[in-house]
Design an enzyme around this catalytic site. Structure first.
Site, PDB file in Angstrom:
ATOM      1  N   PRO A 275      36.531  34.518  29.615  1.00  0.00           N
ATOM      2  CA  PRO A 275      35.751  36.072  29.597  1.00  0.00           C
ATOM      3  C   PRO A 275      35.352  36.408  30.955  1.00  0.00           C
ATOM      4  CG  PRO A 275      34.293  34.213  29.130  1.00  0.00           C
ATOM      5  CD  PRO A 275      35.619  33.496  29.202  1.00  0.00           C
ATOM      6  N   GLY A 276      35.522  37.839  31.151  1.00  0.00           N
ATOM      7  CA  GLY A 276      35.119  38.289  32.426  1.00  0.00           C
ATOM      8  C   GLY A 276      34.080  39.117  32.360  1.00  0.00           C
ATOM      9  N   ARG A 313      35.832  52.857  37.921  1.00  0.00           N
ATOM     10  CA  ARG A 313      36.134  52.899  36.352  1.00  0.00           C
ATOM     11  C   ARG A 313      36.107  54.318  35.807  1.00  0.00           C
ATOM     12  NH1 ARG A 313      33.742  50.796  32.760  1.00  0.00           N
ATOM     13  NH2 ARG A 313      35.403  50.065  31.629  1.00  0.00           N
ATOM     14  N   TYR A 317      40.085  55.001  34.365  1.00  0.00           N
ATOM     15  CA  TYR A 317      40.267  54.766  33.024  1.00  0.00           C
ATOM     16  C   TYR A 317      39.549  55.901  32.160  1.00  0.00           C
ATOM     17  CZ  TYR A 317      40.625  49.914  34.791  1.00  0.00           C
ATOM     18  OH  TYR A 317      40.595  48.563  35.311  1.00  0.00           O
ATOM     19  N   CYS A 344      36.466  62.990  48.583  1.00  0.00           N
ATOM     20  CA  CYS A 344      37.313  64.053  48.614  1.00  0.00           C
ATOM     21  C   CYS A 344      38.495  64.013  47.706  1.00  0.00           C
ATOM     22  CB  CYS A 344      37.795  64.496  50.026  1.00  0.00           C
ATOM     23  SG  CYS A 344      36.546  64.766  51.124  1.00  0.00           S
ATOM     24  N   GLU A 345      38.086  64.029  46.533  1.00  0.00           N
ATOM     25  CA  GLU A 345      39.112  63.714  45.320  1.00  0.00           C
ATOM     26  C   GLU A 345      38.459  64.611  44.167  1.00  0.00           C
ATOM     27  OE1 GLU A 345      42.259  62.223  45.202  1.00  0.00           O
ATOM     28  OE2 GLU A 345      42.198  61.327  47.070  1.00  0.00           O
TER      29      GLU A 345
HETATM   30  C1  LIG Z   1      41.394  40.234  33.360  1.00  0.00           C
HETATM   31  C2  LIG Z   1      41.765  38.874  32.797  1.00  0.00           C
HETATM   32  C3  LIG Z   1      40.671  38.246  31.814  1.00  0.00           C
HETATM   33  C4  LIG Z   1      39.325  38.859  31.736  1.00  0.00           C
HETATM   34  O1  LIG Z   1      39.292  39.840  30.992  1.00  0.00           O
HETATM   35  P1  LIG Z   1      37.928  40.459  30.358  1.00  0.00           P
HETATM   36  O2  LIG Z   1      38.225  41.722  29.774  1.00  0.00           O
HETATM   37  O3  LIG Z   1      37.201  40.967  31.663  1.00  0.00           O
HETATM   38  O4  LIG Z   1      37.520  39.523  29.643  1.00  0.00           O
HETATM   39  C5  LIG Z   1      41.034  37.053  31.596  1.00  0.00           C
HETATM   40  N1  LIG Z   1      42.341  36.674  31.537  1.00  0.00           N
HETATM   41  C6  LIG Z   1      43.346  37.279  32.373  1.00  0.00           C
HETATM   42  C7  LIG Z   1      44.555  36.564  32.286  1.00  0.00           C
HETATM   43  C8  LIG Z   1      42.997  38.470  32.792  1.00  0.00           C
HETATM   44  O5  LIG Z   1      43.890  39.039  33.610  1.00  0.00           O
END
Ligand SMILES: *Cc1c(COP(=O)(O)O)cnc(C)c1O
Length: 414
Positions: A275-276, A313, A317, A344-345
């Protein structure tokens, strides 16, 4: 978004400190993180896995500040890295390299050698050519590289095309059919030890079904590999669990973990997840200062001192990020603004058509900014990057000082 809330006087708080006071002390743009939120989010994953053998590998790219990495390491986290630079950060932060998994489609010889020397847990291999390269580097060094195949399970994560990674059309991973033969090839190549299997289907997923579909496909492959005499040690289900930015209803960390455990229970494998966003997004905010209000022909603009170089972000996106006043002031009439920065965008905006009670000099808070905020920042327009502060209770400290002009030209020659 429960971390940064208003007190009874209407002031936005970061744990026990008012956001405005932090903005006055440290200046803006300012990233503020809550240590408590980081701890809580990690432990929700960790506790939900209970006694089941598991390793939570925090995806470094979401927020790679050394203090964040050190905190994660202290909680027992491993790390999911995507570059040699991220591995260097993990080492610098005191992380355990034996808990590092390395993803990414373009690992260079230098990066592979670095990771091999560091003794990482697994290379998540994304192609046949990469498998051969890792084998030859490891064999030449007289070492053994632990490898997993990153399988592309071809499931639609139902998310924004730029953050969907598990479809046939993506550059990531190896299709299920080809993965089987790649494992057989890995068995015959020198310098390799087959460690596990991996996938990562996308980011900001708000339903569990794509995760379940992906794991089902992995399990079918694991069974076939077993019949072939190839036994794995771990299953890495990637990251991607979504968070609340606006009105999304993502599954809880607990529900996510329980669903995965139910699927993989009988396999006898170590569970790795990466998880990130779910760990850091809502543990951080980005504070800006309103510089000017400007009337436009069609929309009014709230011009702030924070831009797409600080938080990309929305521009990249079309991500919707909640923007609110640091101090509630009912005496200011509510108006609708496009919240824009100095870059400047035309694509430089933080939010469009937002109702705000704001005047020049007021601070605005962007919620959910802890993930893919600072880590995606740049110096575009020769803007010095923001200060980052960690709050814990009523205490706060700088975890990255605001850049100075000298930082802008570091390494350059006249
Ligand atoms: C970016 C990434 C994550 C984390 O993704 P999240 O959506 O931030 O949880 C985990 N594994 C890999 C291989 C990634 O590229």
């Amino acid at each position: 978004m429960e971390t940064f809330e208003r007190n009874e006087k209407g002031s936005m708080m970061a744990e026990g400190v008012s956001v405005s006071s932090l903005a006055l002390q440290y200046g803006t743009p300012l990233y503020i993180y809550s240590e408590k939120a980081l701890r809580d989010h990690f432990s929700e994953f960790d506790k939900s896995a209970g006694d089941f053998p598991h390793l939570i590998c925090y995806a470094v790219k979401a927020n790679s500040n050394l203090s964040v990495l050190r905190l994660m390491a202290s909680l027992g986290a491993g790390f999911d890295i995507v570059s040699g630079g991220e591995l260097a950060r993990v080492l610098k932060a005191g992380g355990d390299t034996a808990k590092v998994v390395y993803s990414g489609v373009a690992k260079t010889e230098k990066e592979i050698t670095f990771a091999l020397d560091a003794g990482i847990l697994s290379f998540n291999v994304e192609s046949e050519a990469e498998m051969e390269r890792i084998s030859s580097i490891a064999a030449a060094a007289g070492k053994t590289a632990r490898v997993s195949v990153r399988v592309n399970p071809d499931v639609d994560a139902g998310t924004h095309p730029y953050i969907s990674t598990g479809l046939k059309s993506n550059k990531f991973g190896v299709p299920v059919e080809r993965a089987f033969s790649l494992y057989k090839r890995a068995r015959d190549l020198p310098g390799l030890e087959i460690a596990g299997i991996d996938c990562h289907i996308g980011s900001q997923l708000t339903s569990l079904a794509p995760f379940e579909d992906a794991i089902d496909r992995l399990i079918r492959l694991i069974d076939r590999l077993r019949e072939e005499g190839i036994n794995l040690k771990h299953i890495d289900v990637g990251g991607g669990l979504g968070v609340v930015y606006n009105n999304e209803v993502p599954p809880s960390r607990k529900a996510y973990m329980e669903t995965i455990l139910k699927k993989i229970q009988g396999l006898g494998l170590l569970l790795i997840c990466e998880p990130g966003r779910s760990l850091v997004a809502n543990a951080g905010i980005l504070v800006s200062r309103c510089e000017y209000l400007k009337e436009g022909e069609l929309t009014d603009f709230c011009i702030v001192d924070t831009a797409m170089n600080d938080m990309i972000r929305p521009s990249l996106y079309q991500a919707w990020m909640k923007i609110e006043e640091a101090e509630a002031d009912e005496s200011i009439p509510e108006k609708v603004f496009n919240v824009v920065g100095p870059v400047c965008e035309t694509g430089d905006f933080l939010g469009k058509e937002r109702s705000l009670r704001v005047k020049p000099g007021d601070f605005l808070v962007m919620q959910g900014a802890g993930a893919y905020g600072f880590s995606m920042s740049s110096n575009y327009n020769s803007r010095t990057r923001p200060c980052e502060v960690m709050v814990s209770g009523t205490e706060h400290r700088v975890i990255r000082r605001r850049e100075s002009p000298e930082d802008l030209w570091r390494g350059e020659e006249l």
